[in-house]
Design a protein around this motif. Structure first.
Motif, PDB file in Angstrom:
ATOM      1  N   ALA A  98       0.837  -1.203   0.000  1.00 24.65           N
ATOM      2  CA  ALA A  98       0.000   0.000   0.000  1.00 24.65           C
ATOM      3  C   ALA A  98       0.870   1.249   0.000  1.00 24.65           C
ATOM      4  CB  ALA A  98      -0.905  -0.015   1.227  1.00 24.65           C
ATOM      5  N   PRO A  99       0.358   2.353  -0.552  1.00 28.47           N
ATOM      6  CA  PRO A  99       1.144   3.583  -0.605  1.00 28.47           C
ATOM      7  C   PRO A  99       1.556   4.067   0.782  1.00 28.47           C
ATOM      8  CG  PRO A  99      -0.962   3.861  -1.742  1.00 28.47           C
ATOM      9  CD  PRO A  99      -0.965   2.521  -1.113  1.00 28.47           C
ATOM     10  N   GLU A 100       2.783   4.577   0.850  1.00 27.75           N
ATOM     11  CA  GLU A 100       3.301   5.132   2.090  1.00 27.75           C
ATOM     12  C   GLU A 100       4.060   6.393   1.727  1.00 27.75           C
ATOM     13  OE1 GLU A 100       6.402   3.901   5.606  1.00 27.75           O
ATOM     14  OE2 GLU A 100       5.529   2.335   4.375  1.00 27.75           O
ATOM     15  N   GLY A 101       3.725   7.494   2.311  1.00 22.43           N
ATOM     16  CA  GLY A 101       4.337   8.761   1.912  1.00 22.43           C
ATOM     17  C   GLY A 101       3.700   9.235   0.626  1.00 22.43           C
ATOM     18  N   LEU A 102       4.508   9.525  -0.363  1.00 24.68           N
ATOM     19  CA  LEU A 102       3.979   9.993  -1.644  1.00 24.68           C
ATOM     20  C   LEU A 102       3.987   8.884  -2.691  1.00 24.68           C
ATOM     21  CD1 LEU A 102       5.663  13.510  -1.775  1.00 24.68           C
ATOM     22  CD2 LEU A 102       3.345  12.939  -1.048  1.00 24.68           C
ATOM     23  N   VAL A 142      -2.432   8.766  -0.402  1.00 27.76           N
ATOM     24  CA  VAL A 142      -1.009   9.087  -0.319  1.00 27.76           C
ATOM     25  C   VAL A 142      -0.317   8.160   0.676  1.00 27.76           C
ATOM     26  CG1 VAL A 142       0.658  10.877   0.334  1.00 27.76           C
ATOM     27  CG2 VAL A 142      -1.411  11.488  -0.933  1.00 27.76           C
ATOM     28  N   ASP A 143      -0.935   7.977   1.836  1.00 24.84           N
ATOM     29  CA  ASP A 143      -0.363   7.122   2.882  1.00 24.84           C
ATOM     30  C   ASP A 143      -1.482   6.267   3.461  1.00 24.84           C
ATOM     31  OD1 ASP A 143       0.580   6.149   5.488  1.00 24.84           O
ATOM     32  OD2 ASP A 143       2.306   7.455   5.119  1.00 24.84           O
ATOM     33  N   TYR A 144      -1.469   5.013   3.111  1.00 28.24           N
ATOM     34  CA  TYR A 144      -2.552   4.092   3.480  1.00 28.24           C
ATOM     35  C   TYR A 144      -2.693   3.928   4.989  1.00 28.24           C
ATOM     36  CZ  TYR A 144      -5.276  -0.251   3.554  1.00 28.24           C
ATOM     37  OH  TYR A 144      -6.232  -1.206   3.778  1.00 28.24           O
ATOM     38  N   GLN A 145      -1.589   3.753   5.703  1.00 23.97           N
ATOM     39  CA  GLN A 145      -1.656   3.533   7.142  1.00 23.97           C
ATOM     40  C   GLN A 145      -2.237   4.749   7.869  1.00 23.97           C
ATOM     41  OE1 GLN A 145      -1.326   0.623   8.610  1.00 23.97           O
ATOM     42  NE2 GLN A 145      -0.837  -0.253   6.624  1.00 23.97           N
ATOM     43  N   LYS A 146      -1.865   5.935   7.424  1.00 24.81           N
ATOM     44  CA  LYS A 146      -2.341   7.171   8.051  1.00 24.81           C
ATOM     45  C   LYS A 146      -3.666   7.645   7.461  1.00 24.81           C
ATOM     46  CE  LYS A 146       2.332   8.829   8.994  1.00 24.81           C
ATOM     47  NZ  LYS A 146       3.328   9.866   8.630  1.00 24.81           N
ATOM     48  N   ARG A 147      -4.100   6.992   6.391  1.00 29.65           N
ATOM     49  CA  ARG A 147      -5.298   7.391   5.650  1.00 29.65           C
ATOM     50  C   ARG A 147      -5.182   8.837   5.167  1.00 29.65           C
ATOM     51  NH1 ARG A 147      -5.790   2.451   5.965  1.00 29.65           N
ATOM     52  NH2 ARG A 147      -7.781   1.375   6.141  1.00 29.65           N
ATOM     53  N   GLU A 148      -3.981   9.194   4.732  1.00 24.54           N
ATOM     54  CA  GLU A 148      -3.724  10.533   4.222  1.00 24.54           C
ATOM     55  C   GLU A 148      -4.003  10.561   2.727  1.00 24.54           C
ATOM     56  OE1 GLU A 148       0.040  13.552   3.628  1.00 24.54           O
ATOM     57  OE2 GLU A 148       0.194  11.961   5.120  1.00 24.54           O
TER      58      GLU A 148
END
Length: 140
Positions: free
Chosen positions: A84-88, A114-120
């Motif tokens: 999954a995406p992390e950061g950009l 943009v960031d899957y874990q943070k749901r950003e």
């Protein structure tokens, strides 16, 4: 399960890097999107030795949506390689940004993971703040 997890799991099913022929490589980048009516469509990257044949995962997902339902508005999209995406990590390329904006002016509000874990997320309009095509929509 939230919508992002659903999109991630649907896209992940498309991830199986494959050398289709000695000239074509596919399924090494995957994407899932949620259309305006809540349906989910997936896509995968396909690359060939002839660059004009290349299609990113976002564009194949968007084309899949259009071909199967006639829809052009995308609420959310996630794109990634093996994780999954992390950061950009999940940013669409310029050609994908362009196609999404040309599909519908509403796609300026498309949320891009943009960031899957943070749901950003970021919106397409934030990525392309001064898009050249707005005047054509205004003149419709």
């Amino acid at each position: 399960m939230d919508i992002w997890e659903t999109l991630y799991e649907k896209a992940k099913k498309e991830y199986y890097p494959t050398e289709v022929t000695p000239f074509i490589y596919a399924h090494h980048v995957v994407s899932a999107l949620e259309s305006e009516n809540g349906e989910i469509y997936t896509g995968f990257c396909i690359e060939s030795c002839s660059g004009v044949m290349d299609l990113c995962a976002e564009r194949t997902a968007a084309l899949n949506m259009y071909m199967n339902s006639g829809q052009t508005v995308i609420k959310r999209i996630i794109t990634f390689r093996s994780e999954a995406p992390e950061g950009l990590g999940g940013m669409p390329c310029g050609a994908c940004r362009e196609l999404l904006l040309q599909f519908s002016p509403k796609n300026k509000d498309t949320e891009i993971m943009v960031d899957y874990q943070k749901r950003e997320t970021i919106t397409l309009e934030e990525l392309v703040p001064n898009w050249w095509g707005w005047s054509r929509y205004e003149n419709q």
